[in-house]
Design a protein around this motif. Structure first.
Motif, PDB file in Angstrom:
ATOM      1  N   PRO A   1       0.839  -1.211   0.000  1.00  0.00           N
ATOM      2  CA  PRO A   1       0.000   0.000   0.000  1.00  0.00           C
ATOM      3  C   PRO A   1       0.872   1.258   0.000  1.00  0.00           C
ATOM      4  CG  PRO A   1      -0.752  -1.577   1.662  1.00  0.00           C
ATOM      5  CD  PRO A   1       0.579  -2.067   1.166  1.00  0.00           C
ATOM      6  N   ALA A   2       0.484   2.202  -0.841  1.00  0.00           N
ATOM      7  CA  ALA A   2       1.198   3.479  -0.893  1.00  0.00           C
ATOM      8  C   ALA A   2       0.628   4.455   0.117  1.00  0.00           C
ATOM      9  CB  ALA A   2       1.124   4.073  -2.297  1.00  0.00           C
ATOM     10  N   GLN A   3      -0.613   4.236   0.527  1.00  0.00           N
ATOM     11  CA  GLN A   3      -1.252   5.081   1.518  1.00  0.00           C
ATOM     12  C   GLN A   3      -2.345   4.285   2.212  1.00  0.00           C
ATOM     13  OE1 GLN A   3      -3.919   8.094  -0.420  1.00  0.00           O
ATOM     14  NE2 GLN A   3      -2.746   7.576  -2.256  1.00  0.00           N
ATOM     15  N   ASP A   4      -2.869   4.832   3.277  1.00  0.00           N
ATOM     16  CA  ASP A   4      -3.845   4.122   4.102  1.00  0.00           C
ATOM     17  C   ASP A   4      -5.238   4.263   3.492  1.00  0.00           C
ATOM     18  OD1 ASP A   4      -4.996   2.698   6.097  1.00  0.00           O
ATOM     19  OD2 ASP A   4      -5.035   4.331   7.555  1.00  0.00           O
ATOM     20  N   ILE A   5      -5.621   3.266   2.663  1.00  0.00           N
ATOM     21  CA  ILE A   5      -6.935   3.262   2.027  1.00  0.00           C
ATOM     22  C   ILE A   5      -7.800   2.218   2.726  1.00  0.00           C
ATOM     23  CG2 ILE A   5      -8.206   2.987  -0.133  1.00  0.00           C
ATOM     24  CD1 ILE A   5      -6.314   5.343  -0.127  1.00  0.00           C
ATOM     25  N   PRO A   6      -9.055   2.529   3.053  1.00  0.00           N
ATOM     26  CA  PRO A   6      -9.927   1.553   3.744  1.00  0.00           C
ATOM     27  C   PRO A   6     -10.020   0.242   2.967  1.00  0.00           C
ATOM     28  CG  PRO A   6     -10.954   3.724   3.723  1.00  0.00           C
ATOM     29  CD  PRO A   6      -9.738   3.822   2.842  1.00  0.00           C
ATOM     30  N   THR A   7      -9.970  -0.875   3.694  1.00  0.00           N
ATOM     31  CA  THR A   7     -10.018  -2.186   3.040  1.00  0.00           C
ATOM     32  C   THR A   7     -11.363  -2.459   2.390  1.00  0.00           C
ATOM     33  OG1 THR A   7     -10.637  -3.223   5.140  1.00  0.00           O
ATOM     34  CG2 THR A   7      -8.296  -3.174   4.577  1.00  0.00           C
ATOM     35  N   TRP A   8     -12.431  -1.781   2.832  1.00  0.00           N
ATOM     36  CA  TRP A   8     -13.732  -2.013   2.193  1.00  0.00           C
ATOM     37  C   TRP A   8     -13.744  -1.468   0.768  1.00  0.00           C
ATOM     38  CZ3 TRP A   8     -16.567   2.108   0.434  1.00  0.00           C
ATOM     39  CH2 TRP A   8     -16.313   3.361   0.978  1.00  0.00           C
ATOM     40  N   ILE A   9     -12.745  -0.633   0.447  1.00  0.00           N
ATOM     41  CA  ILE A   9     -12.607  -0.133  -0.928  1.00  0.00           C
ATOM     42  C   ILE A   9     -11.675  -1.034  -1.731  1.00  0.00           C
ATOM     43  CG2 ILE A   9     -11.770   1.761  -2.381  1.00  0.00           C
ATOM     44  CD1 ILE A   9     -12.607   3.700  -0.216  1.00  0.00           C
ATOM     45  N   THR A  10     -10.517  -1.364  -1.161  1.00  0.00           N
ATOM     46  CA  THR A  10      -9.504  -2.114  -1.906  1.00  0.00           C
ATOM     47  C   THR A  10      -9.670  -3.624  -1.823  1.00  0.00           C
ATOM     48  OG1 THR A  10      -8.039  -2.064   0.022  1.00  0.00           O
ATOM     49  CG2 THR A  10      -7.820  -0.272  -1.575  1.00  0.00           C
ATOM     50  N   GLY A  11     -10.296  -4.124  -0.723  1.00  0.00           N
ATOM     51  CA  GLY A  11     -10.482  -5.566  -0.581  1.00  0.00           C
ATOM     52  C   GLY A  11     -10.064  -6.072   0.781  1.00  0.00           C
ATOM     53  N   ILE A  12     -10.967  -6.742   1.468  1.00  0.00           N
ATOM     54  CA  ILE A  12     -10.703  -7.269   2.803  1.00  0.00           C
ATOM     55  C   ILE A  12      -9.712  -8.428   2.722  1.00  0.00           C
ATOM     56  CG2 ILE A  12     -11.770  -8.400   4.792  1.00  0.00           C
ATOM     57  CD1 ILE A  12     -14.354  -6.922   4.042  1.00  0.00           C
ATOM     58  N   ASP A  13      -8.748  -8.434   3.641  1.00  0.00           N
ATOM     59  CA  ASP A  13      -7.722  -9.490   3.709  1.00  0.00           C
ATOM     60  C   ASP A  13      -6.936  -9.622   2.411  1.00  0.00           C
ATOM     61  OD1 ASP A  13      -8.477 -10.039   6.296  1.00  0.00           O
ATOM     62  OD2 ASP A  13      -9.803 -11.694   5.741  1.00  0.00           O
ATOM     63  N   GLY A  14      -6.811  -8.521   1.693  1.00  0.00           N
ATOM     64  CA  GLY A  14      -6.044  -8.550   0.447  1.00  0.00           C
ATOM     65  C   GLY A  14      -6.758  -9.172  -0.728  1.00  0.00           C
ATOM     66  N   ASN A  15      -8.013  -9.562  -0.535  1.00  0.00           N
ATOM     67  CA  ASN A  15      -8.786 -10.144  -1.643  1.00  0.00           C
ATOM     68  C   ASN A  15      -9.315  -9.021  -2.512  1.00  0.00           C
ATOM     69  OD1 ASN A  15     -10.563 -11.405  -3.364  1.00  0.00           O
ATOM     70  ND2 ASN A  15     -11.583 -12.592  -1.795  1.00  0.00           N
TER      71      ASN A  15
END
Length: 284
Positions: free
Chosen positions: A233-247
C-alpha cells in the motif's frame, strides 16, 4: 440405496437425500480424524479431501442410478475435449486479466506500489496455478455441475442463476459470527461471482471449461498476490474499498468490476440472440 423415483421429488427432497448419503459415509471417518489429529490444518485438509473423493463417487452413482446417465461427468459439464480445454484457458486468462486491471487501477490512483515477488517467481506461479485449478475444479463441479443441474430441474434459467449465486455465497460464509460480520462486504461480491460463473457455463453450452478456468484464475491471482507480496500500500486506504484481507474482489472496486462483467455478459447474450434471430429471419 438409490431409487429412480428420487429424481421426481422436489429440489429439497433430492438435496436432502444426496447430502444425507454423503454425510452418512463421511462422518464415521471425519469424527476420528478431527478428534485424534491435533494439528487443525492437517485434520482439515485430510477431512476435506476424503469428503470430496466421496462426493465424486456419490455423484457418479447419483447420475447413473437416479437420472440414468451413462456418462455422468460429461453430463455435468466435464467434457474432455479440445474445445473445453480452450475455454478453460480463456477463462483462466480472462480472470487473471480482470485482477490485473484492478491492481493497475489502484496503481494509477496511487494506492499501491509494485515491490516484486518476495519468493522465487517460478515456484510462486506454479503453486498459484495448482491451487487455483484445484479449487476451481472442485467448486465448479459442485456448484455449476451437480447443484446447477438440480436447480434447473425445478426453476427457470434466471431463477437458477440467482439461487446458484446466493447459495454459493452462503456456503462460503459458514464461519464464526465475528468473522462473518468482519468480512460481510465479501458476501455481495461472492453472489455476483456465482452469477458470473453460472453465465459462463451457459456461454459454454453446459461445459465447465469457462467457469473452472475463470474461478481458478481468480484464486491463482489472489494466491500469487498475497503469498508473493507483489504490491504494498502506498497510503492508508480503507479495506472495504480495496479488498478485505487482500482479496481484490472483496471490496468496492472488485464489486464494481464484477457488476460490470455481469452487465457485459448479459449484453453479449442479448446481442447473440438478436444475431441468431436475424439469421433465422434472413433464411426464411
Amino acid at each position: 440405496m438409490f431409487r429412480k423415483s428420487w429424481g421426481d421429488r422436489p429440489l429439497l427432497g433430492r438435496l436432502s437425500r444426496f447430502v444425507g448419503l454423503l454425510l452418512l459415509f463421511w462422518l464415521p471417518l471425519a469424527i476420528p480424524i478431527y478428534s485424534l489429529i491435533e494439528d487443525s490444518n492437517t485434520a482439515s485438509i485430510l477431512g476435506t479431501g476424503i469428503l470430496y473423493v466421496q462426493f465424486l463417487v456419490l455423484l457418479r452413482l447419483w447420475g447413473r442410478r437416479v437420472y440414468g446417465e451413462s456418462r455422468v461427468f460429461s453430463y455435468y459439464g466435464l467434457d474432455w475435449t479440445a474445445r473445453n480445454g480452450w475455454e478453460f484457458v480463456g477463462g483462466l486468462l480472462g480472470a487473471i486479466a480482470a485482477i490485473l486491471v484492478l491492481f493497475l487501477v489502484q496503481v494509477g490512483l496511487g494506492w499501491l506500489n509494485w515491490q516484486g515477488p518476495q519468493v522465487p517467481l517460478a515456484s510462486l506461479v506454479g503453486e498459484a496455478v495448482v491451487v487455483g485449478v484445484a479449487v476451481g475444479f472442485a467448486e465448479e463441479l459442485l456448484f455449476r455441475g451437480w447443484f446447477w443441474d438440480e436447480l434447473r430441474r425445478d426453476y427457470s434459467q434466471s431463477q437458477a442463476i440467482a439461487l446458484n449465486g446466493v447459495v454459493f455465497a452462503l456456503l462460503h460464509f459458514i464461519k464464526p459470527l465475528p468473522e462473518i460480520l468482519r468480512t460481510a462486504p465479501q458476501f455481495l461480491g461472492l453472489v455476483f461471482l456465482g452469477v458470473i460463473l453460472a453465465q459462463l457455463k451457459l456461454r459454454g453450452r453446459g461445459r465447465l471449461g469457462y467457469p473452472i478456468g475463470f474461478h481458478g484464475g481468480l484464486v491463482a491471482a489472489y494466491y500469487g498476490v498475497n503469498v508473493g507480496e507483489l504490491w504494498r500500500p502506498a497510503q492508508d486506504i480503507p479495506t472495504w474499498i480495496t479488498g478485505i484481507d487482500g482479496n481484490p474482489l472483496a471490496g468496492l472496486l472488485g464489486l464494481l468490476l464484477l457488476v460490470a462483467i455481469v452487465i457485459g455478459s448479459r449484453g453479449k447474450k442479448k446481442a447473440r440472440g438478436k444475431r441468431q434471430e436475424g439469421g433465422e429471419g434472413s433464411r426464411q
